[in-house]
Motif scaffolding. Structure first.
Motif, PDB file in Angstrom:
ATOM      1  N   GLN A   1       4.858  24.864 -27.525  1.00 53.09           N
ATOM      2  CA  GLN A   1       3.430  24.579 -27.356  1.00 53.09           C
ATOM      3  C   GLN A   1       3.179  23.258 -26.649  1.00 53.09           C
ATOM      4  N   HIS A   2       4.059  22.286 -26.863  1.00 51.81           N
ATOM      5  CA  HIS A   2       3.840  20.945 -26.303  1.00 51.81           C
ATOM      6  C   HIS A   2       4.846  20.594 -25.205  1.00 51.81           C
ATOM      7  N   ASN A   3       5.591  21.582 -24.784  1.00 49.13           N
ATOM      8  CA  ASN A   3       6.511  21.409 -23.652  1.00 49.13           C
ATOM      9  C   ASN A   3       7.450  20.214 -23.871  1.00 49.13           C
ATOM     10  N   ILE A   4       8.077  20.188 -25.030  1.00 46.47           N
ATOM     11  CA  ILE A   4       8.982  19.088 -25.378  1.00 46.47           C
ATOM     12  C   ILE A   4      10.321  19.290 -24.671  1.00 46.47           C
ATOM     13  N   LYS A   5      10.733  18.311 -23.903  1.00 46.89           N
ATOM     14  CA  LYS A   5      12.000  18.400 -23.178  1.00 46.89           C
ATOM     15  C   LYS A   5      13.177  17.856 -23.981  1.00 46.89           C
ATOM     16  N   GLN A   6      12.890  16.869 -24.855  1.00 43.31           N
ATOM     17  CA  GLN A   6      13.971  16.249 -25.626  1.00 43.31           C
ATOM     18  C   GLN A   6      13.394  15.625 -26.887  1.00 43.31           C
ATOM     19  N   ILE A   7      14.142  15.729 -27.988  1.00 41.90           N
ATOM     20  CA  ILE A   7      13.801  15.047 -29.232  1.00 41.90           C
ATOM     21  C   ILE A   7      14.918  14.052 -29.501  1.00 41.90           C
ATOM     22  N   ASP A   8      14.623  12.779 -29.341  1.00 37.67           N
ATOM     23  CA  ASP A   8      15.657  11.754 -29.498  1.00 37.67           C
ATOM     24  C   ASP A   8      16.011  11.527 -30.959  1.00 37.67           C
ATOM     25  N   LEU A   9      15.049  11.736 -31.864  1.00 33.80           N
ATOM     26  CA  LEU A   9      15.331  11.651 -33.291  1.00 33.80           C
ATOM     27  C   LEU A   9      14.442  12.643 -34.034  1.00 33.80           C
ATOM     28  N   LEU A  10      15.096  13.489 -34.821  1.00 36.85           N
ATOM     29  CA  LEU A  10      14.399  14.415 -35.715  1.00 36.85           C
ATOM     30  C   LEU A  10      14.614  13.920 -37.134  1.00 36.85           C
ATOM     31  N   LYS A  11      13.551  13.414 -37.751  1.00 35.75           N
ATOM     32  CA  LYS A  11      13.616  12.923 -39.134  1.00 35.75           C
ATOM     33  C   LYS A  11      12.970  13.963 -40.043  1.00 35.75           C
ATOM     34  N   ILE A  12      13.667  14.363 -41.102  1.00 34.53           N
ATOM     35  CA  ILE A  12      13.180  15.409 -42.011  1.00 34.53           C
ATOM     36  C   ILE A  12      13.262  14.904 -43.450  1.00 34.53           C
ATOM     37  N   ASP A  13      12.122  14.906 -44.132  1.00 30.90           N
ATOM     38  CA  ASP A  13      12.070  14.561 -45.553  1.00 30.90           C
ATOM     39  C   ASP A  13      11.001  15.455 -46.175  1.00 30.90           C
ATOM     40  N   VAL A  14      11.414  16.637 -46.641  1.00 31.21           N
ATOM     41  CA  VAL A  14      10.446  17.686 -46.976  1.00 31.21           C
ATOM     42  C   VAL A  14      10.668  18.307 -48.355  1.00 31.21           C
ATOM     43  N   GLU A  15      11.328  17.604 -49.244  1.00 30.93           N
ATOM     44  CA  GLU A  15      11.439  17.999 -50.644  1.00 30.93           C
ATOM     45  C   GLU A  15      11.894  19.456 -50.822  1.00 30.93           C
ATOM     46  N   LYS A  16      13.136  19.712 -50.456  1.00 28.60           N
ATOM     47  CA  LYS A  16      13.834  20.983 -50.647  1.00 28.60           C
ATOM     48  C   LYS A  16      13.601  22.011 -49.547  1.00 28.60           C
ATOM     49  N   SER A  17      12.787  21.689 -48.533  1.00 36.84           N
ATOM     50  CA  SER A  17      12.542  22.631 -47.430  1.00 36.84           C
ATOM     51  C   SER A  17      13.355  22.279 -46.190  1.00 36.84           C
ATOM     52  N   GLU A  18      14.312  21.354 -46.312  1.00 37.23           N
ATOM     53  CA  GLU A  18      15.027  20.856 -45.148  1.00 37.23           C
ATOM     54  C   GLU A  18      15.801  21.937 -44.400  1.00 37.23           C
ATOM     55  N   LEU A  19      16.452  22.839 -45.119  1.00 35.54           N
ATOM     56  CA  LEU A  19      17.188  23.912 -44.444  1.00 35.54           C
ATOM     57  C   LEU A  19      16.218  24.859 -43.747  1.00 35.54           C
ATOM     58  N   ASP A  20      15.071  25.109 -44.343  1.00 32.62           N
ATOM     59  CA  ASP A  20      14.053  25.958 -43.716  1.00 32.62           C
ATOM     60  C   ASP A  20      13.620  25.385 -42.373  1.00 32.62           C
ATOM     61  N   VAL A  21      13.449  24.058 -42.311  1.00 34.89           N
ATOM     62  CA  VAL A  21      13.047  23.410 -41.051  1.00 34.89           C
ATOM     63  C   VAL A  21      14.091  23.658 -39.977  1.00 34.89           C
ATOM     64  N   LEU A  22      15.349  23.459 -40.323  1.00 35.62           N
ATOM     65  CA  LEU A  22      16.423  23.611 -39.342  1.00 35.62           C
ATOM     66  C   LEU A  22      16.607  25.060 -38.905  1.00 35.62           C
TER      67      LEU A  22
END
Length: 315
Positions: free
Chosen positions: A230-251
């Motif tokens: 949706q936002h035409n992201i070319k690169q993510i230099d850092l992906l920070k995840i802190d989601v209280e047990k949903s971390e695997l779902d995000v990945l």
């Protein structure tokens, strides 16, 4: 027994007045005080130690959230001017604002917070600094797009989660971790080590009951790959995840073609069903060369780990 509790209450009040900081995931300032209400119409503000003035939801959480920021930048994790950063589980935005300031306001940040009451504060902080560079989303990230019910903790917003069925075990695990590692905590907590074990356990149990009061809210979820498209992201230099047990779902919401765009990952993991190893294997398969895991002193022996992953080997 009542006399002891009254004396302890006075001692707590004295400590609270002297020092508002809290340690780890719970707050002694709430043990003998009334629950907080929702965010007021006039949003409160506070000045951080670095001089930054921000809006907040719960004053007692600001110190802990500020300290957590430093835990993300270990084991080679870095951000630089011109980078693109995803803050998944942004809360009120302290990680986002710290990154924005330290990159001299030259960084693109995408911050995600699904709980509406928390998001309102995140949005106000983003608008105060630069809404063009700090883009905020009132949604969580997961492996599929949908609406789902979250457990929101008004007295401990950091613990809000969509895994509502695990709350009793989470409370018990947190209590055991505090008792096991109490000597590693700040003095506000550590002094309880001098108490008889039954009284120490009683006080912590009482505090956690207040913290684990929940309200249910319906929140939107999207996938990370949908946001990239949706936002035409070319690169993510850092992906920070802190989601209280949903971390695997995000990945699991990252499509194959989008994995190479992600250069660094830092994630808090709740090691349920061997999740640490599952995530390490997933990242290794997708080309991350350096993967480190560690536990903060207060959580040693618990299910909570921090994982740091870098695609390239740094000299």
């Amino acid at each position: 027994m009542n006399t002891i509790v009254i004396k302890l209450k006075k001692f707590f009040d004295k400590l609270i007045n002297q020092n508002k900081e809290i340690q780890g995931s719970f707050n002694l300032a709430r043990f003998f005080k009334k629950d907080l209400k929702s965010v007021s119409a006039s949003m409160p503000e506070i000045t951080l130690t670095n001089g930054m003035r921000i809006f907040y939801l719960r004053k007692e959480e600001v110190s802990t959230l500020s300290k957590q920021v430093q835990h993300y930048f270990r084991n080679g994790i870095e951000v630089h001017e011109g980078d693109t950063v995803f803050d998944v589980g942004a809360n009120i935005g302290l990680f986002t604002l710290w990154t924005f300031q330290n990159c001299k306001q030259n960084v693109d940040i995408y911050a995600f917070e699904p709980i509406p009451a928390i998001f309102n504060v995140l949005k106000a902080n983003a608008e105060r600094f630069n809404p063009e560079k700090i883009k905020v989303f009132v949604c969580g990230l997961s492996q599929e797009s949908k609406n789902t019910t979250f457990a929101w903790f008004p007295n401990a917003s950091m613990l809000s989660t969509q895994y509502k069925n695990d709350l009793k075990s989470s409370q018990q695990n947190l209590k055991e971790s505090i008792l096991r590692n109490i000597t590693q905590a700040s003095w506000e907590v550590r002094w309880m080590y001098l108490l008889p074990s039954f009284l120490r356990s009683f006080l912590i149990e009482r505090g956690l009951k207040k913290i684990f009061k929940i309200e249910e809210v319906v929140c939107q979820l999207q996938t990370l790959s949908e946001i990239i498209y949706q936002h035409n992201i070319k690169q993510i230099d850092l992906l920070k995840i802190d989601v209280e047990k949903s971390e695997l779902d995000v990945l699991l919401g990252i499509k194959e073609q989008d994995w190479p765009k992600i250069k660094q990952i830092v994630v808090e993991i709740h090691n349920i069903e061997d999740r640490v190893e599952k995530i390490k294997n997933l990242l290794s398969v997708h080309g991350f060369k350096q993967i480190f895991t560690e536990q903060e002193p207060l959580f040693i022996g618990s299910e909570i780990f921090n994982l740091y992953a870098l695609r390239k080997t740094k000299l």
